[in-house]
Each structure stands twice: as C-alpha cells, then as structure tokens.
Design a protein around this motif. Structure first.
Motif, short mmCIF file in Angstrom:
data_model
loop_
_atom_site.label_atom_id
_atom_site.label_comp_id
_atom_site.label_asym_id
_atom_site.label_seq_id
_atom_site.Cartn_x
_atom_site.Cartn_y
_atom_site.Cartn_z
N PHE A 16 -12.25 3.47 2.00
CA PHE A 16 -11.42 3.16 0.75
C PHE A 16 -10.20 2.84 0.97
O PHE A 16 -9.58 1.89 0.45
N GLU A 17 -9.29 3.83 1.77
CA GLU A 17 -7.79 3.65 2.02
C GLU A 17 -7.66 2.41 2.77
O GLU A 17 -6.80 1.55 2.51
N VAL A 18 -8.53 2.06 3.71
CA VAL A 18 -8.12 1.03 4.75
C VAL A 18 -8.33 -0.30 3.90
O VAL A 18 -7.56 -1.38 4.23
N HIS A 19 -9.34 -0.38 3.01
CA HIS A 19 -9.53 -1.63 2.37
C HIS A 19 -8.78 -1.78 0.99
O HIS A 19 -9.24 -2.49 0.23
N LEU A 61 -7.78 -5.84 7.34
CA LEU A 61 -7.29 -4.73 6.63
C LEU A 61 -6.98 -5.46 5.19
O LEU A 61 -6.44 -6.55 5.23
N ASN A 62 -7.09 -4.91 4.10
CA ASN A 62 -6.98 -5.41 2.79
C ASN A 62 -5.74 -4.38 2.32
O ASN A 62 -5.70 -3.34 2.15
N VAL A 63 -4.37 -5.15 2.46
CA VAL A 63 -3.21 -4.38 2.25
C VAL A 63 -2.66 -4.64 0.83
O VAL A 63 -2.71 -5.62 0.26
N ARG A 64 -2.52 -3.58 0.22
CA ARG A 64 -2.00 -3.54 -1.25
C ARG A 64 -0.65 -3.20 -1.44
O ARG A 64 -0.17 -2.31 -0.90
N SER A 65 0.01 -4.30 -2.08
CA SER A 65 1.55 -4.16 -2.68
C SER A 65 1.54 -3.79 -4.00
O SER A 65 0.31 -3.72 -4.64
N VAL A 105 4.35 -6.00 7.91
CA VAL A 105 3.53 -5.79 6.74
C VAL A 105 3.13 -4.01 6.70
O VAL A 105 2.58 -3.57 7.86
N LEU A 106 3.66 -3.31 5.69
CA LEU A 106 3.47 -1.98 5.49
C LEU A 106 2.09 -1.61 5.01
O LEU A 106 1.68 -2.36 3.91
N HIS A 107 1.26 -0.78 5.54
CA HIS A 107 -0.12 -0.46 4.92
C HIS A 107 -0.23 1.05 5.02
O HIS A 107 0.15 1.88 5.85
N ARG A 108 -0.52 1.77 3.61
CA ARG A 108 -0.71 2.98 3.59
C ARG A 108 -1.85 3.65 4.10
O ARG A 108 -2.90 3.64 3.49
N VAL A 109 -1.78 4.01 5.42
CA VAL A 109 -2.78 4.83 5.86
C VAL A 109 -2.15 5.14 7.49
O VAL A 109 -1.45 4.67 7.97
N PRO A 110 -2.43 6.67 7.72
CA PRO A 110 -1.71 7.19 8.91
C PRO A 110 -2.55 6.60 10.04
O PRO A 110 -3.55 5.98 10.27
N ASN A 139 3.01 8.21 6.47
CA ASN A 139 1.51 7.99 5.87
C ASN A 139 1.36 6.54 6.00
O ASN A 139 0.26 6.22 5.39
N TYR A 140 2.41 5.74 6.50
CA TYR A 140 1.99 4.08 6.63
C TYR A 140 1.97 3.80 8.12
O TYR A 140 2.19 4.54 8.86
N VAL A 141 1.55 2.48 8.13
CA VAL A 141 1.48 1.93 9.62
C VAL A 141 2.10 0.64 9.32
O VAL A 141 2.43 0.07 8.34
N GLU A 142 2.93 0.24 10.27
CA GLU A 142 3.76 -0.94 10.24
C GLU A 142 2.87 -2.06 11.18
O GLU A 142 2.65 -1.76 12.33
N LEU A 143 2.18 -3.03 10.34
CA LEU A 143 1.57 -4.32 11.32
C LEU A 143 2.43 -5.34 11.50
O LEU A 143 3.19 -5.96 10.59
N HIS A 144 2.67 -5.42 13.02
CA HIS A 144 3.50 -6.49 13.43
C HIS A 144 2.70 -7.82 13.75
O HIS A 144 2.03 -7.69 14.49
#
Length: 287
Positions: free
Chosen positions: A110-113, A182-186, A217-222, A206-211
């Motif tokens: 759920f979180e990743v999507h 990944l479906n990233v929500r802002s 892009v920041l995505h909320r998942v450890p 609790n985020y990852v930085e997608l370079h």
C-alpha cells in the motif's frame, strides 16, 4: 452593516462546496458502525451508504457515484481487492482507502504504491490524514492517476500470489515479481516513477530520495522496506543509506580508514561502507 447589506453579501459569496460522498464496505457490522461514527466528525463528508458485501457495494455504485470507498480488504465470498480491481478499470474511479487487519510488513505494498490504508482498530489520526489526502486528490482531479496506482498495486499482488499446486513433475511456482515502478504521492497528486529511470536511492529517515536524471523525488517509505521489493539483478545495497542501480556503476575509489566512494555514470558520487564493498567489487568484476 444592515440586514439587507448582509443579505446582499451572502448572495454574492462563493457557493458552498458540495459534500463529498463516501461509501463504507465491510462485512462486519462493528467495523461499519465504527467508521460511520468516525466519519460523522467530518462535515465535508456525506455517508452515501454502508454495504456488507462486494455484491451490495457493486449494486450501490452502479446506481449512484461516490467520491471515496472505505473498503475492507478481507471479506467472505469476494474480498475488497476484487471490487478494487473492477473500480480501477473506470476512467474516473472513486478513491479507495483500504481497511485491513494486515500487519506492518503486509502493508508495504500500500505504501509503495501510494495507496491509503487504515489498520484495524481504526486510528482517528490516520483516518483524518486519509480524508485530507483524498480531498486534496479530488481537488486536483487525480482519479485517473489513482486508478493507475491501484492497477499497479493489484498487479504486484497477483505476481506475489503463489500458483495453485499442480501434479507431480509440474514446475515450481515462480518467485514473486519485483516492483518495476513506484507511485509517488505529493500534495494532491500521484506520479508514476519507473524504477529503470532511478540512478540511485538514498535514505532520508522514513523517506527515500529517488535520484533521477536532473531531479530528486521524495517518497514516503523506509529504504529497508523498499529494498525488499527491488530486483537484486538491477539494484545493489552499497551503504546503509544508499542503493544503486547496477547499470550505473562506474568506478570505486578508496578514501582511507575503511571509507569508499562510488562514482556513477550519472555523475553522482555515493558512499560505500566496508560491509558492502566486496559485493560491489564482484558486481563490478574487480573482486
């Protein structure tokens, strides 16, 4: 100001926003009652109905549209994912908030999507956050993007589901497919990020930085959770705070005192810990 002036001011004021319509789908009556009372605290939301089964929800949705479905995942006969599968085929599907008793590991998908979920028993703060995000997405007209995120989530669920046991000599079921996007929500939006476009991934709490090329892009998942779903043929952990895409590997430099630095084809430089350096050297063909 006179009463007449007040009346004129009211007449020219912007019209009130129409209420948003929510549907509760849960086979357990206590679950429906709890959500009904919780939803009553939010005057912007109107309860369109309560259904104890997917079949009843399907009939109600055919008769009248709703903006949001609070959907129990585990139900007899047809589960909530069956209804989600149908709804996400619509051009403008309602938003979904999955209600589940799954543990933290099982809700990774759920979180990743970028899909909202509520764990039973329902937490008031989580419900408030889910409703706030739903309002923002509806304001941004993001139903189509949300449908794409649901389809990606369901495809991952299908890939992870073990095949039915076969007869003697039948090949074993394939391993679960790794995630490809990944479906990233802002705020109010969902963006689909293809993992083959990600050069490296950095930890940020609790985020990852997608370079990616030219942007971050920041995505909320450890990062540890995300790593479990990455294809190890394409991604390699090189540091507790860094995962790199294998086709980006360029050069490894020794900085001294057990510190290393990896240069990527993108031009980025990523720290490498001594714990991971041997595996990195093997992947680079210089073990």
């Amino acid at each position: 100001m006179s009463a007449a002036a007040n009346a004129d001011a009211d007449a020219t004021a912007a019209p009130a926003m129409p209420p948003l319509r929510a549907l509760i789908v849960d086979d357990e009556e206590p679950g429906r009652v709890n959500l009904r009372y919780a939803l009553a605290e939010y005057p912007r939301w109107h309860l369109a109905g309560e259904c104890a089964s997917v079949a009843a929800a399907r009939a109600l949705l055919a008769a009248e549209p709703v903006d949001l479905v609070l959907l129990d995942v585990q139900m007899p006969r047809e589960n909530g994912l069956a209804l989600a599968r149908e709804l996400c085929q619509l051009a403008e599907p309602p938003l979904l908030v999955f209600v589940t008793a799954f543990n933290a590991y099982a809700v990774d998908a759920f979180e990743v999507h970028a899909l909202d979920y509520l764990l039973k028993p329902i937490d008031d703060l989580r419900l408030a956050q889910a409703l706030e995000r739903a309002e923002a997405m509806l304001a941004q007209r993001q139903r189509a993007a949300y449908g794409q995120a649901v389809r990606a989530f369901l495809a991952a669920q299908d890939a992870a589901r073990p095949a039915a046991p076969g007869g003697a000599g039948q090949a074993a079921a394939p391993a679960a497919e790794h995630w490809r996007q990944l479906n990233v929500r802002s705020v109010g939006r969902i963006e689909c990020i293809q993992l083959d476009q990600v050069h490296w991934i950095g930890a940020a709490g609790n985020y990852v930085e997608l370079h990616l090329a030219g942007r971050l892009v920041l995505h909320r998942v450890p990062i540890g959770r995300l790593e479990r779903h990455l294809d190890p043929q394409h991604f390699l952990r090189v540091h507790r705070g860094a995962i790199v895409r294998v086709d980006q590997l360029l050069a490894l430099a020794v900085l001294g005192d057990g510190n290393y630095e990896l240069s990527l084809l993108s031009g980025a430089r990523v720290p490498v810990s001594e714990r991971h350096v041997q595996a990195l050297r093997q992947r680079m063909g210089c073990a």
